[in-house]
Motif scaffolding. Structure first.
Motif, PDB file in Angstrom:
ATOM      1  N   LYS A  46      -5.878   7.330 -14.034  1.00  0.00           N
ATOM      2  CA  LYS A  46      -4.558   7.426 -13.295  1.00  0.00           C
ATOM      3  C   LYS A  46      -4.380   7.625 -11.841  1.00  0.00           C
ATOM      4  CE  LYS A  46      -0.124   9.815 -13.040  1.00  0.00           C
ATOM      5  NZ  LYS A  46       0.746  10.893 -13.277  1.00  0.00           N
ATOM      6  N   ASP A  50      -2.782   5.080  -3.433  1.00  0.00           N
ATOM      7  CA  ASP A  50      -2.562   3.780  -3.734  1.00  0.00           C
ATOM      8  C   ASP A  50      -3.886   3.068  -4.056  1.00  0.00           C
ATOM      9  OD1 ASP A  50      -3.381   3.843  -1.100  1.00  0.00           O
ATOM     10  OD2 ASP A  50      -2.202   2.365  -0.338  1.00  0.00           O
ATOM     11  N   ILE A  75      -2.057  -6.264 -10.511  1.00  0.00           N
ATOM     12  CA  ILE A  75      -1.718  -4.776  -9.687  1.00  0.00           C
ATOM     13  C   ILE A  75      -2.017  -4.677  -8.418  1.00  0.00           C
ATOM     14  CG2 ILE A  75      -3.773  -3.458 -10.300  1.00  0.00           C
ATOM     15  CD1 ILE A  75      -1.692  -1.105 -11.392  1.00  0.00           C
ATOM     16  N   SER A  76      -3.071  -5.594  -8.012  1.00  0.00           N
ATOM     17  CA  SER A  76      -3.431  -5.499  -6.410  1.00  0.00           C
ATOM     18  C   SER A  76      -4.036  -6.913  -5.960  1.00  0.00           C
ATOM     19  CB  SER A  76      -4.369  -4.448  -6.309  1.00  0.00           C
ATOM     20  OG  SER A  76      -5.085  -4.515  -5.108  1.00  0.00           O
ATOM     21  N   LEU A 117      -2.319  -0.680  -4.266  1.00  0.00           N
ATOM     22  CA  LEU A 117      -1.574  -0.877  -5.414  1.00  0.00           C
ATOM     23  C   LEU A 117      -0.098  -1.139  -5.283  1.00  0.00           C
ATOM     24  CD1 LEU A 117      -3.067   2.148  -7.553  1.00  0.00           C
ATOM     25  CD2 LEU A 117      -3.887  -0.180  -7.710  1.00  0.00           C
ATOM     26  N   LYS A 118       0.213  -2.226  -6.028  1.00  0.00           N
ATOM     27  CA  LYS A 118       1.725  -2.579  -5.796  1.00  0.00           C
ATOM     28  C   LYS A 118       2.446  -1.713  -6.645  1.00  0.00           C
ATOM     29  CE  LYS A 118       0.364  -7.580  -5.906  1.00  0.00           C
ATOM     30  NZ  LYS A 118       0.553  -8.763  -6.435  1.00  0.00           N
ATOM     31  N   GLU A 119       2.097  -0.861  -7.573  1.00  0.00           N
ATOM     32  CA  GLU A 119       2.581  -0.144  -8.554  1.00  0.00           C
ATOM     33  C   GLU A 119       1.619   0.997  -8.906  1.00  0.00           C
ATOM     34  OE1 GLU A 119       2.935  -1.885 -12.902  1.00  0.00           O
ATOM     35  OE2 GLU A 119       3.380  -3.388 -11.418  1.00  0.00           O
ATOM     36  N   LYS A 120       1.924   2.149  -9.139  1.00  0.00           N
ATOM     37  CA  LYS A 120       1.130   3.245  -9.711  1.00  0.00           C
ATOM     38  C   LYS A 120       1.276   3.294 -11.245  1.00  0.00           C
ATOM     39  CE  LYS A 120       1.500   6.826  -6.605  1.00  0.00           C
ATOM     40  NZ  LYS A 120       0.897   8.154  -6.114  1.00  0.00           N
ATOM     41  N   PRO A 121       0.070   2.815 -11.962  1.00  0.00           N
ATOM     42  CA  PRO A 121       0.549   3.020 -13.652  1.00  0.00           C
ATOM     43  C   PRO A 121       0.527   4.331 -14.053  1.00  0.00           C
ATOM     44  CG  PRO A 121      -1.888   2.137 -12.938  1.00  0.00           C
ATOM     45  CD  PRO A 121      -1.001   2.446 -11.641  1.00  0.00           C
ATOM     46  N   GLU A 122       0.902   4.736 -15.065  1.00  0.00           N
ATOM     47  CA  GLU A 122       0.828   6.210 -15.672  1.00  0.00           C
ATOM     48  C   GLU A 122      -0.112   6.050 -16.819  1.00  0.00           C
ATOM     49  OE1 GLU A 122       2.755   8.665 -14.438  1.00  0.00           O
ATOM     50  OE2 GLU A 122       3.235   7.605 -12.897  1.00  0.00           O
ATOM     51  N   ASP A 125      -0.461   3.667 -19.926  1.00  0.00           N
ATOM     52  CA  ASP A 125      -0.173   2.200 -19.658  1.00  0.00           C
ATOM     53  C   ASP A 125      -1.562   1.387 -19.655  1.00  0.00           C
ATOM     54  OD1 ASP A 125       2.673   2.701 -18.987  1.00  0.00           O
ATOM     55  OD2 ASP A 125       1.997   2.828 -16.760  1.00  0.00           O
TER      56      ASP A 125
END
Length: 155
Positions: A46, A50, A75-76, A117-122, A125
């Motif tokens: 996790k 970024d 994601i990137s 990262l465009k989003e931070k996965p949890e 995921d």
């Protein structure tokens, strides 16, 4: 004597032709000359910033070596492959995957690096990636997102 020379020449020619035939048929018998790649043990810890790392093992059961040349992911837009030598990390253009061998991307060693990262996965995921090779077609892999301190080598 002439007859003996002719017989010797014929024997040498026959031995040479058998040797050549043996070479070509033995390479055919060894396989189709292609890498046979399988991916296992894939995961992403996790991310806490970024940036994130990706880890996996690529096993090549084929009789021909290949190279991992790049990794892409939604994601990137900046995914690179890095080696770690003398506790220093640096980007590389490829990783070799030997014939009948494997490439291990593991914590503290060679790895995939996801920047910006465009989003931070949890945790829980899955992050989709596509591995690109010099000889083989691309392989799509889902990296399960594990705890930030996850390290399967410690288990």
């Amino acid at each position: 004597m002439n007859r003996r020379t002719t017989a010797l020449s014929a024997a040498v020619a026959l031995a040479a032709s058998l040797a050549l035939t043996g070479c070509s048929s033995s390479s055919d018998a060894a396989g189709d000359g292609k890498p046979e790649l399988k991916v296992s043990g894939a995961f992403m810890p996790k991310p806490v910033t970024d940036m994130a790392g990706g880890f996996l093992t690529i096993t090549n059961d084929g009789d021909t070596a290949d190279r991992l040349t790049s990794v892409t992911s939604p994601i990137s837009d900046d995914v690179t492959i890095h080696e770690t030598k003398d506790q220093k990390m640096r980007e590389v253009k490829f990783f070799d995957i030997p014939a009948n061998g494997k490439l291990s991307l593991a914590r503290g060693g060679n790895h995939i690096m996801f920047m910006s990262l465009k989003e931070k996965p949890e945790q829980g995921d899955k992050v989709s990636v596509e591995l690109h090779f010099e000889k083989s077609g691309p392989i799509k892999v889902d990296l399960p997102v594990e705890a930030a301190n996850h390290n399967p080598q410690q288990h």
